[in-house]
Each structure stands twice: as C-alpha cells, then as structure tokens.
Design a protein around this motif. Structure first.
Motif, PDB file in Angstrom:
ATOM      1  N   MET A 299       0.825  -1.206   0.000  1.00  0.00           N
ATOM      2  CA  MET A 299       0.000   0.000   0.000  1.00  0.00           C
ATOM      3  C   MET A 299       0.866   1.265   0.000  1.00  0.00           C
ATOM      4  SD  MET A 299      -3.099  -0.866   2.621  1.00  0.00           S
ATOM      5  CE  MET A 299      -4.394  -2.049   2.214  1.00  0.00           C
ATOM      6  N   GLY A 300       2.011   1.218   0.669  1.00  0.00           N
ATOM      7  CA  GLY A 300       2.917   2.362   0.651  1.00  0.00           C
ATOM      8  C   GLY A 300       3.345   2.701  -0.766  1.00  0.00           C
ATOM      9  N   ILE A 301       3.634   1.667  -1.557  1.00  0.00           N
ATOM     10  CA  ILE A 301       4.007   1.878  -2.957  1.00  0.00           C
ATOM     11  C   ILE A 301       2.808   2.407  -3.736  1.00  0.00           C
ATOM     12  CG2 ILE A 301       4.920   0.780  -5.037  1.00  0.00           C
ATOM     13  CD1 ILE A 301       6.210  -1.333  -3.214  1.00  0.00           C
ATOM     14  N   ALA A 302       1.629   1.828  -3.500  1.00  0.00           N
ATOM     15  CA  ALA A 302       0.417   2.274  -4.187  1.00  0.00           C
ATOM     16  C   ALA A 302       0.110   3.734  -3.894  1.00  0.00           C
ATOM     17  CB  ALA A 302      -0.767   1.396  -3.788  1.00  0.00           C
ATOM     18  N   GLU A 303       0.457   4.184  -2.696  1.00  0.00           N
ATOM     19  CA  GLU A 303       0.215   5.570  -2.309  1.00  0.00           C
ATOM     20  C   GLU A 303       1.362   6.498  -2.695  1.00  0.00           C
ATOM     21  OE1 GLU A 303      -2.486   7.139  -0.872  1.00  0.00           O
ATOM     22  OE2 GLU A 303      -3.480   5.277  -1.479  1.00  0.00           O
ATOM     23  N   ASN A 304       2.344   5.962  -3.431  1.00  0.00           N
ATOM     24  CA  ASN A 304       3.481   6.752  -3.920  1.00  0.00           C
ATOM     25  C   ASN A 304       4.276   7.378  -2.779  1.00  0.00           C
ATOM     26  OD1 ASN A 304       5.082   7.626  -6.111  1.00  0.00           O
ATOM     27  ND2 ASN A 304       4.071   9.627  -6.145  1.00  0.00           N
ATOM     28  N   LYS A 305       4.384   6.642  -1.689  1.00  0.00           N
ATOM     29  CA  LYS A 305       5.173   7.076  -0.554  1.00  0.00           C
ATOM     30  C   LYS A 305       6.579   6.466  -0.630  1.00  0.00           C
ATOM     31  CE  LYS A 305       2.066   9.497   1.502  1.00  0.00           C
ATOM     32  NZ  LYS A 305       2.256  10.941   1.727  1.00  0.00           N
ATOM     33  N   PRO A 306       7.595   7.145  -0.100  1.00  0.00           N
ATOM     34  CA  PRO A 306       8.889   6.470   0.027  1.00  0.00           C
ATOM     35  C   PRO A 306       8.680   5.161   0.796  1.00  0.00           C
ATOM     36  CG  PRO A 306       9.107   8.799   0.558  1.00  0.00           C
ATOM     37  CD  PRO A 306       7.625   8.533   0.422  1.00  0.00           C
ATOM     38  N   THR A 307       9.024   4.056   0.159  1.00  0.00           N
ATOM     39  CA  THR A 307       8.732   2.741   0.748  1.00  0.00           C
ATOM     40  C   THR A 307       9.934   1.831   0.588  1.00  0.00           C
ATOM     41  OG1 THR A 307       6.373   2.955   0.216  1.00  0.00           O
ATOM     42  CG2 THR A 307       7.189   0.745   0.689  1.00  0.00           C
ATOM     43  N   LEU A 308      10.365   1.237   1.689  1.00  0.00           N
ATOM     44  CA  LEU A 308      11.450   0.270   1.682  1.00  0.00           C
ATOM     45  C   LEU A 308      10.870  -1.074   2.089  1.00  0.00           C
ATOM     46  CD1 LEU A 308      14.502   0.110   1.161  1.00  0.00           C
ATOM     47  CD2 LEU A 308      14.860   0.472   3.607  1.00  0.00           C
ATOM     48  N   ALA A 309      10.919  -2.045   1.159  1.00  0.00           N
ATOM     49  CA  ALA A 309      10.340  -3.367   1.383  1.00  0.00           C
ATOM     50  C   ALA A 309      11.443  -4.360   1.716  1.00  0.00           C
ATOM     51  CB  ALA A 309       9.580  -3.823   0.145  1.00  0.00           C
ATOM     52  N   LEU A 310      11.339  -5.029   2.853  1.00  0.00           N
ATOM     53  CA  LEU A 310      12.354  -5.968   3.328  1.00  0.00           C
ATOM     54  C   LEU A 310      11.903  -7.386   3.001  1.00  0.00           C
ATOM     55  CD1 LEU A 310      12.949  -4.383   6.877  1.00  0.00           C
ATOM     56  CD2 LEU A 310      13.852  -3.644   4.648  1.00  0.00           C
ATOM     57  N   PHE A 311      12.548  -7.997   2.007  1.00  0.00           N
ATOM     58  CA  PHE A 311      12.153  -9.329   1.547  1.00  0.00           C
ATOM     59  C   PHE A 311      13.251 -10.333   1.843  1.00  0.00           C
ATOM     60  CE2 PHE A 311       9.383  -7.451  -2.112  1.00  0.00           C
ATOM     61  CZ  PHE A 311       8.430  -7.056  -1.181  1.00  0.00           C
ATOM     62  N   GLY A 312      12.843 -11.582   2.044  1.00  0.00           N
ATOM     63  CA  GLY A 312      13.809 -12.638   2.317  1.00  0.00           C
ATOM     64  C   GLY A 312      13.371 -13.964   1.745  1.00  0.00           C
ATOM     65  N   SER A 313      12.458 -14.653   2.456  1.00  0.00           N
ATOM     66  CA  SER A 313      11.994 -15.958   1.981  1.00  0.00           C
ATOM     67  C   SER A 313      11.098 -15.836   0.762  1.00  0.00           C
ATOM     68  CB  SER A 313      11.237 -16.687   3.095  1.00  0.00           C
ATOM     69  OG  SER A 313      10.036 -16.006   3.401  1.00  0.00           O
ATOM     70  N   THR A 314      10.598 -14.642   0.536  1.00  0.00           N
ATOM     71  CA  THR A 314       9.804 -14.368  -0.667  1.00  0.00           C
ATOM     72  C   THR A 314      10.415 -13.199  -1.412  1.00  0.00           C
ATOM     73  OG1 THR A 314       8.348 -12.895   0.591  1.00  0.00           O
ATOM     74  CG2 THR A 314       7.644 -15.193   0.341  1.00  0.00           C
ATOM     75  N   LEU A 315      10.212 -13.193  -2.704  1.00  0.00           N
ATOM     76  CA  LEU A 315      10.630 -12.070  -3.531  1.00  0.00           C
ATOM     77  C   LEU A 315       9.541 -11.853  -4.583  1.00  0.00           C
ATOM     78  CD1 LEU A 315      12.914 -10.011  -4.049  1.00  0.00           C
ATOM     79  CD2 LEU A 315      13.878 -11.631  -5.690  1.00  0.00           C
ATOM     80  N   PRO A 316       8.380 -11.313  -4.147  1.00  0.00           N
ATOM     81  CA  PRO A 316       7.261 -11.167  -5.082  1.00  0.00           C
ATOM     82  C   PRO A 316       7.570 -10.234  -6.238  1.00  0.00           C
ATOM     83  CG  PRO A 316       6.846  -9.970  -3.042  1.00  0.00           C
ATOM     84  CD  PRO A 316       8.070 -10.794  -2.817  1.00  0.00           C
ATOM     85  N   TYR A 317       8.507  -9.327  -6.029  1.00  0.00           N
ATOM     86  CA  TYR A 317       8.963  -8.422  -7.080  1.00  0.00           C
ATOM     87  C   TYR A 317      10.249  -7.768  -6.588  1.00  0.00           C
ATOM     88  CZ  TYR A 317       6.551  -5.257  -3.867  1.00  0.00           C
ATOM     89  OH  TYR A 317       6.125  -4.617  -2.735  1.00  0.00           O
TER      90      TYR A 317
ATOM     91  N   ASN B 210      15.499   8.607   0.404  1.00  0.00           N
ATOM     92  CA  ASN B 210      14.964   9.928   0.730  1.00  0.00           C
ATOM     93  C   ASN B 210      15.905  11.060   0.366  1.00  0.00           C
ATOM     94  OD1 ASN B 210      12.264   9.771   2.476  1.00  0.00           O
ATOM     95  ND2 ASN B 210      13.509   7.971   2.930  1.00  0.00           N
ATOM     96  N   GLN B 211      16.833  10.813  -0.513  1.00  0.00           N
ATOM     97  CA  GLN B 211      17.738  11.882  -0.946  1.00  0.00           C
ATOM     98  C   GLN B 211      16.929  13.043  -1.488  1.00  0.00           C
ATOM     99  OE1 GLN B 211      20.460  10.123  -3.721  1.00  0.00           O
ATOM    100  NE2 GLN B 211      21.915   9.531  -2.143  1.00  0.00           N
ATOM    101  N   GLY B 212      17.322  14.211  -1.081  1.00  0.00           N
ATOM    102  CA  GLY B 212      16.575  15.395  -1.492  1.00  0.00           C
ATOM    103  C   GLY B 212      15.489  15.758  -0.505  1.00  0.00           C
ATOM    104  N   VAL B 213      15.219  14.860   0.456  1.00  0.00           N
ATOM    105  CA  VAL B 213      14.259  15.142   1.513  1.00  0.00           C
ATOM    106  C   VAL B 213      15.034  15.309   2.803  1.00  0.00           C
ATOM    107  CG1 VAL B 213      12.255  14.272   2.764  1.00  0.00           C
ATOM    108  CG2 VAL B 213      12.532  13.743   0.338  1.00  0.00           C
ATOM    109  N   ASN B 214      14.657  16.264   3.627  1.00  0.00           N
ATOM    110  CA  ASN B 214      15.361  16.526   4.860  1.00  0.00           C
ATOM    111  C   ASN B 214      15.060  15.449   5.886  1.00  0.00           C
ATOM    112  OD1 ASN B 214      16.811  17.699   6.913  1.00  0.00           O
ATOM    113  ND2 ASN B 214      15.267  19.242   7.395  1.00  0.00           N
ATOM    114  N   VAL B 215      15.903  14.430   5.933  1.00  0.00           N
ATOM    115  CA  VAL B 215      15.717  13.319   6.876  1.00  0.00           C
ATOM    116  C   VAL B 215      16.909  13.283   7.823  1.00  0.00           C
ATOM    117  CG1 VAL B 215      15.437  10.842   7.138  1.00  0.00           C
ATOM    118  CG2 VAL B 215      14.432  11.996   5.163  1.00  0.00           C
ATOM    119  N   GLU B 216      16.675  13.708   9.048  1.00  0.00           N
ATOM    120  CA  GLU B 216      17.728  13.689  10.060  1.00  0.00           C
ATOM    121  C   GLU B 216      17.823  12.288  10.655  1.00  0.00           C
ATOM    122  OE1 GLU B 216      18.551  15.375  14.573  1.00  0.00           O
ATOM    123  OE2 GLU B 216      16.787  16.013  13.451  1.00  0.00           O
ATOM    124  N   VAL B 217      19.051  11.791  10.806  1.00  0.00           N
ATOM    125  CA  VAL B 217      19.233  10.448  11.332  1.00  0.00           C
ATOM    126  C   VAL B 217      20.238  10.487  12.474  1.00  0.00           C
ATOM    127  CG1 VAL B 217      20.000   8.122  10.793  1.00  0.00           C
ATOM    128  CG2 VAL B 217      18.708   9.399   9.108  1.00  0.00           C
TER     129      VAL B 217
END
Length: 354
Positions: free
Chosen positions: A278-296, A345-352
């Motif tokens: 849904m994060g991808i569908a909503e065009n949000k910065p989305t990081l998907a963590l895959f392991g035992s599956t790789l649907p895409y 998030n390059q180009g976005v102000n993300v403090e870490v």
C-alpha cells in the motif's frame, strides 16, 4: 475465443484475497477501463478484504463472497443454509449477465465463481487446482518478467489488448474513514510507518532489528506501527523495547483507516505484507524488506525499493531450510536498512541519529 469486436458491457474480476494480492491487482482497473470505457466492472472479494477496494472510483460493484461463513456452516453441518446461500450467489452472478469474467486468483474457489457467472467469455490467470477446465482461455502470467510488481496482472492486461502505460497500483481516492484523525492524533503531521507483521515467520524481520532501527531514527519523528487484529500479541512484545516516539496502532485500525495512516505519512518500511504494498500504491517512500519471498524486485517507482539479500536457498517461500534462523532476513541489518532509507529519501530533509 470471443471476437475482439464483441461488445463488452459488464466485466467480473475475481480476486477474493489476500490484501496484498488485491492491492497488486488494482492496476487492471485502469487498464480495463481504458480498453472498455463504457463497461461496468464488478469485483468479487471476501468481506475481510473488501475495504481494500471499496469505493474505488473505477469500480462499479463489489460482490461479497462470505467464504469464512460458508466454511463455518460446512463444519457445523448447516447444509440447508449453506445450500441456500450458494444458490443465492449463483443466481446473482448469472442475473448480472457478464460479458467477460476473469479469474485473477487461479484457484478452484475463485474459478468456480467464474463458472457460476456463465459469462460469455471466461479467462483464467495461471489457472490451477482444476479451475482451468471452467475457463475458455488461460493466460500465462509469467510472460511478463516476475521482477516487476503486478507482473502477472500486466500479462492479463496485455492479453486483453489493454494499454499498460502507467500500470500503477491505485487505492480508493475517497476513503470512508472519518475516524482516522482521531486514531492518529498523537502522530501529528510528521511520522513514518512500520509494517513488521505478515503471515509467515520466515517473512518477518526480527524484533531487535525493528527496535534498533527505531532508535537510529530521529526521536522527534513519530513512528506508527500497523498490523491486523491477529498481530496484537506480537506487537505488544515488539513494543517492550521501543523508543517513546513509537505508537502502536496494531489491531486498532480498519483497512481504510490504515490506508489513511499510510496516505498521510512520510513513508513506509515493512516486510512482504499488504500494508507495505500500500505504501508503494500511495506513492510514498517505501522500503520493502524481503527474504523468503521475492514477489517483485522492480517497484515501478523511484520512491520505492526492495531490500533483499540473495542466498543459495532463497527465496525458499514456504519451505525454509535454515532451521528457523532465517538467515536472509538476519542479513538485513538495521544499519543497512537505515542507509538505504537515507538514499531513498535523498533530497528530503531526513535527520538520522548515529
């Protein structure tokens, strides 16, 4: 095969479950509507997943399939009630007089609905479990590379002669969620979403990794954790060592409320689960963590990325051989996830915090 110039007035799509699969099938709505602009589109879905597409502006009708209740009636030997309900549904499907019915789930339980519809043209996608015998045509979903998100649905779109330009997932524009603001009051307007829970343990990232990642992110940015009612116990365990800026919304949101939380967030980090898609569908910065599956691995979006550590045994899907170590997910360290999140998030102000 029905001639291509045959008028198509009513179309039935069958994808009853699950949440992520329904999300990934949504690009077909736009593609089909372009191909058949005057056609009415109905979607057969189980009640627990109906809100994923309820109110979608390209969808004319939801047909609710109470599979869970049917199963209960069957086990309780309520044969008469079950028979009446099935007969009612068969009449409803036939009365619609569908010109085209498409089984997007490929199973016997979905194929039988296409059969019952008595549509003039019946098409299956990767049909199996005997459902192929009820179809006029079966589409091979592997003709489009599986690296692409929604690849099998793109194969169906191409088979139908649809345009696949901007073949993007799309959730309902108008959500029936007047209460979402109340649910997220403590989040404010600047927050991230974590989606840690899914159906199988080999798809999970580890609690200590989520906790470490949360500690590395800015303390002044809220983090909302989303999940379903079945994830509440796991969420309580996860929250034990979370920083104070993490808000547990697990089991507290309906599907459309969860969509709203994601829609108004600054991004999503999650495992292979419908909420992450849904994060991808909503065009949000989305990081998907895959392991035992790789649907895409290709998200079709510059804002979304799959993080995946290839091992000889991966993707093992439902048959892990690592004796519960889940090495592929263990290889995704919090530091690596943080680094990839920064790049995304390059180009976005993300403090870490380091």
């Amino acid at each position: 095969m029905t001639k291509s110039n045959t008028k198509i007035h009513k179309i039935l799509l069958v994808r009853m479950s699950a949440m992520g699969d329904i999300v990934m099938a949504t690009p077909l709505l736009k593609a089909i509507k372009r191909r058949y602009p005057q056609a009415e589109i109905s979607w057969a879905v189980q009640p627990e997943f109906a809100d994923v597409i309820r109110g979608h502006e390209l969808l004319d009708e939801l047909i609710i399939i109470p599979k869970g209740q049917w199963t209960k009636d069957f086990k309780a030997l309520h044969w008469v009630r079950l028979w009446k309900e099935i007969r009612r549904l068969k009449k409803q499907l036939r009365a619609a007089e569908f010109d085209l019915a498409i089984d997007l789930q490929s199973l016997a339980k979905s194929g039988i609905l296409v059969k019952w519809s008595q549509a003039k043209r019946k098409i299956g996608l990767n049909s199996r479990e005997g459902s192929q015998k009820w179809m006029d045509e079966v589409v091979d979903g592997s003709v489009v590379t599986g690296e692409l998100i929604s690849s099998e649905y793109q194969a169906m779109a191409e088979y139908l002669g649809c345009s696949i330009d901007s073949f993007q997932m799309r959730l309902p524009a108008n959500l029936d969620t007047p209460s979402w603001k109340e649910i997220t009051t403590e989040l404010g307007s600047d927050y991230l979403v974590f989606c840690p829970f899914t159906t199988r343990p080999q798809k999970h990232w580890f609690d200590e990794n989520w906790q470490a990642l949360a500690a590395l992110l800015p303390a002044n940015k809220k983090i909302a954790i989303l999940g379903g009612p079945g994830d509440t116990v796991a969420a309580e365990s996860l929250m034990k060592n979370m920083p104070g800026n993490v808000v547990n919304l697990v089991g507290k949101t309906r599907i459309q409320e969860a969509i709203a939380v994601i829609r108004h967030s600054n991004g999503v980090i999650g495992v292979d689960t419908g909420l992450t898609h849904m994060g991808i569908a909503e065009n949000k910065p989305t990081l998907a963590l895959f392991g035992s599956t790789l649907p895409y691995s290709n998200t079709r979006s510059a804002k979304a990325k799959v993080l995946y550590h290839q091992l000889d045994c991966s993707p093992c899907r439902r048959n892990p051989t690592c004796e519960g170590r889940f090495d592929c997910m263990r290889a995704l360290s919090p530091e690596w996830v943080l680094q990839e999140w920064q790049v995304l998030n390059q180009g976005v102000n993300v403090e870490v915090r380091l």
